[in-house]
Scaffold this active site. Structure first.
Site, PDB file in Angstrom:
ATOM      1  N   GLY A 112       0.955  -1.247  -0.039  1.00 19.92           N
ATOM      2  CA  GLY A 112      -0.194  -0.031   0.172  1.00 19.92           C
ATOM      3  C   GLY A 112       0.959   1.412   0.143  1.00 19.92           C
ATOM      4  O   GLY A 112       0.661   2.289  -0.503  1.00 19.92           O
ATOM      5  N   SER A 113       2.186   1.160   0.464  1.00 16.55           N
ATOM      6  CA  SER A 113       2.803   2.405   0.608  1.00 16.55           C
ATOM      7  C   SER A 113       3.311   2.544  -0.706  1.00 16.55           C
ATOM      8  O   SER A 113       3.341   3.824  -1.171  1.00 16.55           O
ATOM      9  CB  SER A 113       4.093   2.119   1.634  1.00 16.55           C
ATOM     10  N   TYR A 139      -3.949   7.025   7.036  1.00 17.04           N
ATOM     11  CA  TYR A 139      -2.900   5.981   6.956  1.00 17.04           C
ATOM     12  C   TYR A 139      -2.451   5.917   5.493  1.00 17.04           C
ATOM     13  O   TYR A 139      -3.314   4.901   4.890  1.00 17.04           O
ATOM     14  CB  TYR A 139      -2.999   4.859   7.828  1.00 17.04           C
ATOM     15  N   ASP A 245      -8.024   5.712  -1.350  1.00 12.72           N
ATOM     16  CA  ASP A 245      -7.539   4.610  -0.904  1.00 12.72           C
ATOM     17  C   ASP A 245      -8.188   3.551  -0.387  1.00 12.72           C
ATOM     18  O   ASP A 245      -8.454   3.439   0.646  1.00 12.72           O
ATOM     19  CB  ASP A 245      -6.318   5.159   0.172  1.00 12.72           C
ATOM     20  N   GLU A 246      -8.103   2.657  -0.965  1.00 10.13           N
ATOM     21  CA  GLU A 246      -8.895   1.194  -0.755  1.00 10.13           C
ATOM     22  C   GLU A 246      -7.872   0.233  -0.315  1.00 10.13           C
ATOM     23  O   GLU A 246      -8.326  -1.180  -0.266  1.00 10.13           O
ATOM     24  CB  GLU A 246      -9.624   0.924  -2.233  1.00 10.13           C
ATOM     25  N   VAL A 247      -6.619   0.507   0.028  1.00 12.35           N
ATOM     26  CA  VAL A 247      -5.751  -0.462   0.609  1.00 12.35           C
ATOM     27  C   VAL A 247      -6.299  -1.429   1.459  1.00 12.35           C
ATOM     28  O   VAL A 247      -6.215  -2.852   1.503  1.00 12.35           O
ATOM     29  CB  VAL A 247      -4.577   0.153   0.783  1.00 12.35           C
ATOM     30  N   LYS A 248      -7.130  -0.692   2.499  1.00  9.75           N
ATOM     31  CA  LYS A 248      -7.610  -1.865   3.586  1.00  9.75           C
ATOM     32  C   LYS A 248      -9.161  -2.208   3.540  1.00  9.75           C
ATOM     33  O   LYS A 248      -9.364  -3.484   4.029  1.00  9.75           O
ATOM     34  CB  LYS A 248      -7.428  -0.952   4.941  1.00  9.75           C
ATOM     35  N   THR A 302      11.738  -3.404  -9.615  1.00 13.20           N
ATOM     36  CA  THR A 302      12.056  -4.741 -10.165  1.00 13.20           C
ATOM     37  C   THR A 302      11.000  -5.795 -10.059  1.00 13.20           C
ATOM     38  O   THR A 302      10.707  -6.498 -11.291  1.00 13.20           O
ATOM     39  CB  THR A 302      13.372  -5.143  -9.733  1.00 13.20           C
TER      40      THR A 302
HETATM   41  C1  LIG Z   1      -5.400   2.689   3.834  1.00  6.16           C
HETATM   42  C2  LIG Z   1      -4.090   2.346   4.002  1.00  6.16           C
HETATM   43  N1  LIG Z   1      -3.332   2.773   3.018  1.00  6.16           N
HETATM   44  C3  LIG Z   1      -2.000   2.148   2.869  1.00  6.16           C
HETATM   45  C4  LIG Z   1      -1.600   1.476   3.755  1.00  6.16           C
HETATM   46  C5  LIG Z   1       0.022   1.040   3.636  1.00  6.16           C
HETATM   47  O1  LIG Z   1      -0.098  -0.340   3.343  1.00  6.16           O
HETATM   48  P1  LIG Z   1       1.408  -1.322   3.387  1.00  6.16           P
HETATM   49  O2  LIG Z   1       1.547  -1.592   4.883  1.00  6.16           O
HETATM   50  O3  LIG Z   1       0.983  -2.445   2.798  1.00  6.16           O
HETATM   51  O4  LIG Z   1       2.533  -0.608   2.787  1.00  6.16           O
HETATM   52  C6  LIG Z   1      -2.125   0.932   4.773  1.00  6.16           C
HETATM   53  C7  LIG Z   1      -1.871   0.130   5.723  1.00  6.16           C
HETATM   54  O5  LIG Z   1      -2.372  -0.063   6.977  1.00  6.16           O
HETATM   55  C8  LIG Z   1      -3.791   1.386   5.068  1.00  6.16           C
HETATM   56  O6  LIG Z   1      -4.478   0.988   5.860  1.00  6.16           O
END
Ligand SMILES: Cc1ncc(COP(=O)(O)O)c(C=O)c1O
Length: 448
Positions: A112-113, A139, A245-248, A302
């Site tokens: 996610g970062s 976050y 940001d839909e990572v979580k 990579t």
């Molecule tokens: C909404 C959101 N975006 C980004 C991230 C970062 O993801 P990662 O830990 O996989 O780098 C997180 C991690 O908790 C998150 O909750």
């Protein structure tokens, strides 16, 4: 010293603290569905899914099967310079799943970062506008650009970038403007439009607004009805990209494929990660072509988008659909939310209960009137539940929200067990049955 203690000691001695956020001394050995086992064979019902990653459950045989197959066929090649069909297939699938009748393209990363880092880098470049608006409590990651966009206390140790403006998230339980919804008439949006975009972060210099559909690490905060639609209107009116940001919360957790779909909005860009490949390192950004094609060789890694991770990604989507896990998230989520709302009526320490599908936040307070956060209480409850065989962490800008993000495979029986253990853990902490010394070595978010 037993094997458990020996491993804990080796972990303490060999693994850097900067990569740790520990809540209890658990060493996982195996997993199946929503359950993981430790070294001694003790089973734990995991209401955390390894930070909302194991949406399809642990060790799904179909994921294991395709990973093995792909590993034996083509273990790796770098997508930077050599194409492969699995990565192309997944990119097309993600484009199909992401709402919006405009031309889209996909970027792949590992976390996610790095996906949020992609936004921090390319969106100002693509739009020719330097500024980005994000939210207090958000976050977005741990790389420098994603760090800068974040507004969570965990990322407050570094001075962020000067091009980011952070505004209050619509956290109605702790409204920054001390107003009440719906009487407030979404004053926070007026504040954005009439103050921020006029004087602090001029609209014509603002490339994007980046928001989580549910602010997860910020305390599982669900925005009030009308907020995301209103934000979308402001973005459209001012020619600003709306980025989710839909990572979580993506990939089915909220009872819809994407969390934002609960509010019917259509973002210009969607950021994905965590559950996308059932635990293999993969992230993606899906967005308007004009953003995603703003240059060549600007944000590439990579091993990103490698064929093994992409194959797992395709299978993850298939499993979510075929096993009706998204519907399950909605049904079991509604069931659990109802149970916690009734617990809210019984225990004064529960200040608020909120959630959507299988992301639920239980906010603990010392006093319902003052809403003073009960952070140590939350840490003790999480620890006690771990002792009782149920895993979850706590989150929130005050570290006082019990966060439940289980695998979407959770059954009603497991949900009942979870509810029972959480009730028991709360009562045990109220009865002073949990020694605070036990959590001294596990500061969790309090380490910040
Ligand atoms: C909404 C959101 N975006 C980004 C991230 C970062 O993801 P990662 O830990 O996989 O780098 C997180 C991690 O908790 C998150 O909750």
């Amino acid at each position: 010293m037993g094997i458990n203690e020996r491993l804990l000691k080796r972990d303490r001695e060999a693994l850097s603290d900067v990569m740790k956020l520990r809540f209890y001394p658990l060493i996982a050995v195996s997993g199946k569905g929503s359950v993981i086992k430790d070294l001694e064979g003790k089973e734990y019902l995991d209401l955390n899914a390894g930070w909302a990653v194991a949406n399809t459950g642990y060790c799904h045989p179909k994921i294991a099967g395709v990973v093995r197959e792909q590993m034996e066929k083509l273990s790796f090649n770098s997508l930077i310079s050599v194409m492969n069909e699995s990565s192309i297939n997944l990119s097309e699938k993600l484009i199909e799943l992401t709402p919006g009748k405009f031309q889209k393209k996909v970027w792949f990363g590992h976390s996610g970062s790095d996906a949020n880092e992609c936004i921090a880098k390319i969106v100002p470049l693509a739009s020719g506008k330097p500024r980005i608006i994000t939210f207090v409590g958000s976050y977005h990651g741990q790389t420098m650009g994603s760090y800068a966009m974040s507004g969570h206390p965990a990322q407050s140790k570094f001075i962020g970038s000067g091009n980011i403006t952070k505004i209050p998230y619509p956290y109605c339980y702790r409204c920054a403007f001390k107003k009440e919804h719906p009487g407030c008439d979404l004053f926070c949006l007026k504040y954005l439009e009439e103050h921020i975009l006029k004087s602090v972060c001029p609209a014509d210099q603002t490339a994007a607004i980046v928001i989580e559909a549910i602010q997860s690490d910020g305390g599982d905060v669900v925005p009030p009805q009308g907020y995301l639609q209103g934000l979308q209107d402001i973005c459209r009116k001012n020619n600003i990209f709306l980025i989710l940001d839909e990572v979580k919360v993506g990939f089915g957790r909220t009872g819809r494929f994407f969390g934002f779909e609960n509010w019917g909005i259509v973002p210009d860009v969607v950021i994905m990660g965590k559950p996308i490949a059932s635990g293999l390192p993969l992230s993606a950004v899906v967005g308007r072509k004009e953003i995603m094609d703003c240059g060549v060789a600007l944000h590439m890694f990579t091993t990103a988008g490698n064929p093994v991770a992409c194959t797992a990604g395709l299978k993850t989507i298939e499993i979510l659909k075929n096993e009706k896990l998204i519907e399950n998230a909605k049904n079991i989520g509604d069931y659990m939310l109802k149970a916690f709302k009734s617990m809210h009526r019984k225990y004064a320490v529960i200040g608020d209960v909120r959630g959507k599908g299988l992301i639920i936040g239980i906010e603990l307070v010392k006093n319902r009137e003052t809403r003073e956060p009960a952070d140590q209480f939350a840490a003790l409850v999480a620890y006690r539940a771990y002792e009782l065989g149920v895993l979850f962490y706590y989150a929130g800008i005050h570290s006082n929200v019990l966060e439940l993000t289980p695998p979407l495979t959770l059954t009603y029986d497991e949900a009942d067990k979870a509810i029972k253990v959480i009730r028991q853990a709360i009562e045990d902490v109220m009865d002073h049955k949990v020694d605070p010394a036990k959590i001294e070595a596990f500061a969790g978010w309090a380490c910040n």
